[in-house]
Design a protein around this motif. Structure first.
Motif, mmCIF file in Angstrom:
data_model
loop_
_atom_site.group_PDB
_atom_site.id
_atom_site.type_symbol
_atom_site.label_atom_id
_atom_site.label_comp_id
_atom_site.label_asym_id
_atom_site.label_seq_id
_atom_site.Cartn_x
_atom_site.Cartn_y
_atom_site.Cartn_z
ATOM 1 N N LYS A 163 0.821 -1.175 -0.033
ATOM 2 C CA LYS A 163 -0.179 0.190 -0.157
ATOM 3 C C LYS A 163 0.900 1.440 0.056
ATOM 4 C CE LYS A 163 -4.107 -1.821 1.931
ATOM 5 N NZ LYS A 163 -5.327 -1.592 2.944
ATOM 6 N N SER A 164 2.069 1.399 0.700
ATOM 7 C CA SER A 164 2.698 2.427 0.849
ATOM 8 C C SER A 164 3.648 2.449 -0.764
ATOM 9 C CB SER A 164 3.807 2.459 1.745
ATOM 10 O OG SER A 164 4.786 1.231 1.895
ATOM 11 N N VAL A 165 3.980 1.298 -1.107
ATOM 12 C CA VAL A 165 4.807 1.308 -2.405
ATOM 13 C C VAL A 165 3.741 1.979 -3.503
ATOM 14 C CG1 VAL A 165 5.590 -0.213 -4.242
ATOM 15 C CG2 VAL A 165 6.213 -0.515 -2.150
ATOM 16 N N GLU A 166 2.572 1.323 -3.462
ATOM 17 C CA GLU A 166 1.536 1.671 -4.625
ATOM 18 C C GLU A 166 1.333 2.899 -4.403
ATOM 19 O OE1 GLU A 166 -0.905 1.128 -7.751
ATOM 20 O OE2 GLU A 166 0.602 -0.058 -6.890
ATOM 21 N N LEU A 167 1.362 3.953 -3.421
ATOM 22 C CA LEU A 167 1.097 5.314 -3.694
ATOM 23 C C LEU A 167 1.922 5.959 -4.514
ATOM 24 C CD1 LEU A 167 -0.495 7.899 -2.830
ATOM 25 C CD2 LEU A 167 0.814 7.843 -0.722
ATOM 26 N N PHE A 168 3.405 5.663 -4.092
ATOM 27 C CA PHE A 168 4.497 6.542 -5.088
ATOM 28 C C PHE A 168 4.628 5.875 -6.334
ATOM 29 C CE2 PHE A 168 7.419 9.780 -5.181
ATOM 30 C CZ PHE A 168 7.009 10.850 -4.375
ATOM 31 N N HIS A 169 4.396 4.524 -6.432
ATOM 32 C CA HIS A 169 4.153 4.242 -7.780
ATOM 33 C C HIS A 169 3.239 4.824 -8.696
ATOM 34 C CE1 HIS A 169 4.480 1.536 -11.454
ATOM 35 N NE2 HIS A 169 3.295 0.770 -11.057
ATOM 36 N N ARG A 170 2.112 4.794 -8.210
ATOM 37 C CA ARG A 170 1.183 5.765 -9.096
ATOM 38 C C ARG A 170 1.470 7.053 -9.329
ATOM 39 N NH1 ARG A 170 -4.941 3.936 -7.034
ATOM 40 N NH2 ARG A 170 -4.606 1.768 -6.777
ATOM 41 N N VAL A 171 2.256 7.836 -8.248
ATOM 42 C CA VAL A 171 2.785 9.036 -8.540
ATOM 43 C C VAL A 171 3.746 9.030 -9.835
ATOM 44 C CG1 VAL A 171 3.966 10.953 -7.555
ATOM 45 C CG2 VAL A 171 2.193 9.803 -6.269
ATOM 46 N N ASN A 172 4.853 8.304 -9.536
ATOM 47 C CA ASN A 172 5.615 7.995 -10.465
ATOM 48 C C ASN A 172 5.173 7.851 -11.899
ATOM 49 O OD1 ASN A 172 7.802 8.227 -8.703
ATOM 50 N ND2 ASN A 172 8.037 6.087 -8.501
ATOM 51 N N ALA A 173 4.205 6.748 -12.087
ATOM 52 C CA ALA A 173 3.575 6.260 -13.429
ATOM 53 C C ALA A 173 2.932 7.713 -14.055
ATOM 54 C CB ALA A 173 2.647 5.325 -13.352
ATOM 55 N N GLN A 174 2.184 8.453 -13.157
ATOM 56 C CA GLN A 174 1.392 9.800 -13.457
ATOM 57 C C GLN A 174 2.310 10.723 -14.075
ATOM 58 O OE1 GLN A 174 -0.688 10.081 -9.700
ATOM 59 N NE2 GLN A 174 -2.039 8.646 -10.444
ATOM 60 N N ASP A 175 3.452 10.978 -13.243
ATOM 61 C CA ASP A 175 4.531 11.874 -13.433
ATOM 62 C C ASP A 175 5.062 11.629 -14.935
ATOM 63 O OD1 ASP A 175 4.006 13.659 -11.526
ATOM 64 O OD2 ASP A 175 5.364 12.653 -10.135
ATOM 65 N N PHE A 176 5.669 10.321 -14.947
ATOM 66 C CA PHE A 176 6.364 9.963 -16.134
ATOM 67 C C PHE A 176 5.449 9.881 -17.400
ATOM 68 C CE2 PHE A 176 9.261 7.312 -12.947
ATOM 69 C CZ PHE A 176 9.840 8.603 -12.686
ATOM 70 N N GLU A 177 4.115 9.664 -17.132
ATOM 71 C CA GLU A 177 3.480 9.865 -18.279
ATOM 72 C C GLU A 177 3.288 11.188 -18.904
ATOM 73 O OE1 GLU A 177 -1.101 8.934 -19.817
ATOM 74 O OE2 GLU A 177 -0.670 8.462 -17.776
ATOM 75 N N ALA A 178 3.151 12.258 -18.033
ATOM 76 C CA ALA A 178 2.924 13.730 -18.166
ATOM 77 C C ALA A 178 4.491 14.016 -18.879
ATOM 78 C CB ALA A 178 2.789 14.514 -17.091
ATOM 79 N N CYS A 179 5.388 13.721 -18.301
ATOM 80 C CA CYS A 179 6.811 14.053 -18.960
ATOM 81 C C CYS A 179 6.990 13.629 -20.258
ATOM 82 C CB CYS A 179 8.043 13.261 -18.105
ATOM 83 S SG CYS A 179 8.006 14.261 -16.484
ATOM 84 N N GLU A 180 6.371 12.145 -20.704
ATOM 85 C CA GLU A 180 6.537 11.568 -22.162
ATOM 86 C C GLU A 180 5.486 12.292 -23.021
ATOM 87 O OE1 GLU A 180 7.904 7.045 -21.317
ATOM 88 O OE2 GLU A 180 5.828 7.290 -21.565
ATOM 89 N N ARG A 181 4.305 12.788 -22.404
ATOM 90 C CA ARG A 181 3.492 13.402 -23.274
ATOM 91 C C ARG A 181 4.133 14.878 -23.506
ATOM 92 N NH1 ARG A 181 -0.603 12.470 -20.329
ATOM 93 N NH2 ARG A 181 -0.502 14.406 -19.166
ATOM 94 N N THR A 182 5.021 15.463 -22.835
ATOM 95 C CA THR A 182 5.534 16.725 -22.936
ATOM 96 C C THR A 182 6.667 16.594 -24.089
ATOM 97 O OG1 THR A 182 5.036 17.408 -20.727
ATOM 98 C CG2 THR A 182 6.775 18.569 -21.747
ATOM 99 N N GLN A 183 7.507 15.597 -23.870
ATOM 100 C CA GLN A 183 8.816 15.630 -24.704
ATOM 101 C C GLN A 183 8.538 15.865 -26.217
ATOM 102 O OE1 GLN A 183 11.907 15.298 -23.711
ATOM 103 N NE2 GLN A 183 12.659 15.293 -25.693
ATOM 104 N N PRO A 184 7.557 15.048 -26.822
ATOM 105 C CA PRO A 184 7.459 15.859 -28.141
ATOM 106 C C PRO A 184 7.428 17.001 -28.483
ATOM 107 C CG PRO A 184 6.182 13.682 -27.694
ATOM 108 C CD PRO A 184 6.696 14.347 -26.445
ATOM 109 N N ALA A 185 6.443 17.746 -27.524
ATOM 110 C CA ALA A 185 6.234 19.022 -27.822
ATOM 111 C C ALA A 185 7.466 19.788 -27.829
ATOM 112 C CB ALA A 185 5.086 19.562 -26.997
ATOM 113 N N MET A 186 8.588 19.329 -27.035
ATOM 114 C CA MET A 186 9.889 20.425 -27.017
ATOM 115 C C MET A 186 10.385 20.446 -28.567
ATOM 116 S SD MET A 186 10.254 20.979 -23.720
ATOM 117 C CE MET A 186 8.369 21.076 -23.911
ATOM 118 N N ALA A 187 10.128 19.705 -29.596
ATOM 119 C CA ALA A 187 10.644 19.930 -30.929
ATOM 120 C C ALA A 187 9.504 20.852 -31.558
ATOM 121 C CB ALA A 187 11.067 18.554 -31.634
#
Length: 382
Positions: free
Chosen positions: A325-349
């Motif tokens: 339960k403690s791992v899952e909290l920040f794992h979800r945060v990580n997955a949410q954050d990294f998806e946002a970063c991957e969504r942003t990366q193409p726009a940098m070009a």
């Protein structure tokens, strides 16, 4: 604990300030400069010390453009070397991790080195008495241990570890004691998850530093830490830790009870979350009953591997307690954050981001990171 130098309510000269231009996130030449001037010149968190639990255990890590071996010698000390045979330059260790009995041997011509890096054997070496076995030993890399991790630095003259690494925690928390109380070096690994993120490492740093996005993409986190819904990251204030919400019993995905508070954590640190960025590639997350540590390995201008460790009191791990339960909290945060970063990366070009974007007042501290970066790159790409 010290609090305040910066307040989000402080007057600012303007609401919007500029970010870095888009090419900082896509240009291979800028990434090469970052490898040279940041990852290969600063302290880099490479390996969890306890992962190398016996003499002969080793791990290879990518630090900038170099492969580095971190191993434990016969005396039980950690040592680090460039992963290059001194004979013809072959890679010495081709596996990510492993264990040898007494020596490291090049698979090409069998030059062999002891666990302190000294050349001890090679075909026909006895017929070459003029070969100095220390001179032709492995190239040593500076190594320091802190928080239970081996930090390496490739620079000929490494920067002060106390100022550049420990100093980051002091700058964030107000004093060194505030992080020392968690006794991270004595904690046990409860879970490790590795993420392969298709985004520039700076996007991940910037995301971690701000919470303007928290109400949008982190419903579980803002339930546990309600103040994050207002968009102010914990790192906005020196010494401040985001407080658990009413009715929240632990830093878990559903707010249920976690584990006992770590023994030396102060009462005023209880029920609080602290985030620390140790530039360039480490995030430290402190909560009362465990510590979460991210290590980034930037591999290309658009790819970053992130290794995330969840660390608990040894008795929690040894008992086989359910940490999910403690791992899952920040794992979800990580997955949410990294998806946002991957969504942003193409726009940098995109031409729309040619001159960059903007930072709102609660993100202005990211501008300090940008200034730090351009200063270390010599301002040549501004």
């Amino acid at each position: 604990m010290t609090t305040t130098p910066v307040s989000p309510e402080s007057p600012v000269s303007q609401s919007l300030i500029s970010t870095l231009p888009g090419h900082y996130y896509t240009d291979p030449e800028i990434f090469r400069q970052e490898q040279e001037r940041l990852f290969e010149s600063m302290w880099f968190c490479a390996v969890r010390s306890a992962d190398l639990d016996k003499p002969g255990a080793f791990r290879t890590v990518q630090v900038g453009r170099e492969s580095v071996i971190v191993s434990r010698n016969r005396k039980g000390e950690l040592r680090a070397f460039l992963n290059i045979c001194r004979h013809r330059g072959a890679r010495l260790c081709t596996e990510e991790s492993g264990e040898v009995k007494r020596s490291l041997q090049c698979p090409y011509h069998a030059w062999t080195y002891d666990l302190d890096g000294k050349l001890i054997a090679a075909p026909n070496l006895t017929k070459m008495p003029d070969v100095d076995r220390t001179t032709y030993g492995l190239v040593t890399v500076a190594l320091r241990e802190w928080l239970g991790y081996a930090w390496v630095c490739l620079a000929d003259e490494p920067p002060s570890f106390e100022e550049s690494v420990i100093g980051a925690a002091v700058e964030r928390l107000g004093d060194a004691a505030s992080i020392e109380r968690y006794r991270t070096e004595d904690l046990a690994l409860g879970r490790r998850i590795t993420y392969d993120v298709k985004a520039n490492w700076k996007l991940i740093v910037e995301n971690f530093m701000e919470c303007y996005h928290c109400a949008t993409i982190h419903p579980e986190l803002t339930e546990v830490l309600p103040e994050f819904a207002d968009g102010y990251a914990a790192q906005y204030y020196v010494g401040h830790g985001a407080e658990f919400g009413d009715g929240i019993k632990g830093f878990t995905v559903d707010g249920s009870e976690g584990f006992a508070k770590l023994p030396e954590v102060a009462d005023d640190q209880d029920r609080r979350y602290y985030a620390i960025t140790v530039k360039p590639t480490v995030f430290i997350n402190l909560v009362p009953d465990h510590v979460i540590l991210h290590r980034m390995f930037p591999l290309a201008e658009d790819r970053t591997v992130v290794e995330c460790d969840w660390l608990y009191a040894p008795e929690v791990v040894e008992s086989g307690a359910d940490v999910s339960k403690s791992v899952e909290l920040f794992h979800r945060v990580n997955a949410q954050d990294f998806e946002a970063c991957e969504r942003t990366q193409p726009a940098m070009a995109s031409r729309a981001y040619r001159d960059g974007g903007v930072l709102v007042p609660t993100e202005h501290h990211i501008g300090i990171f940008h200034s730090w970066l351009t200063e270390h790159l010599g301002g040549v790409h501004a």
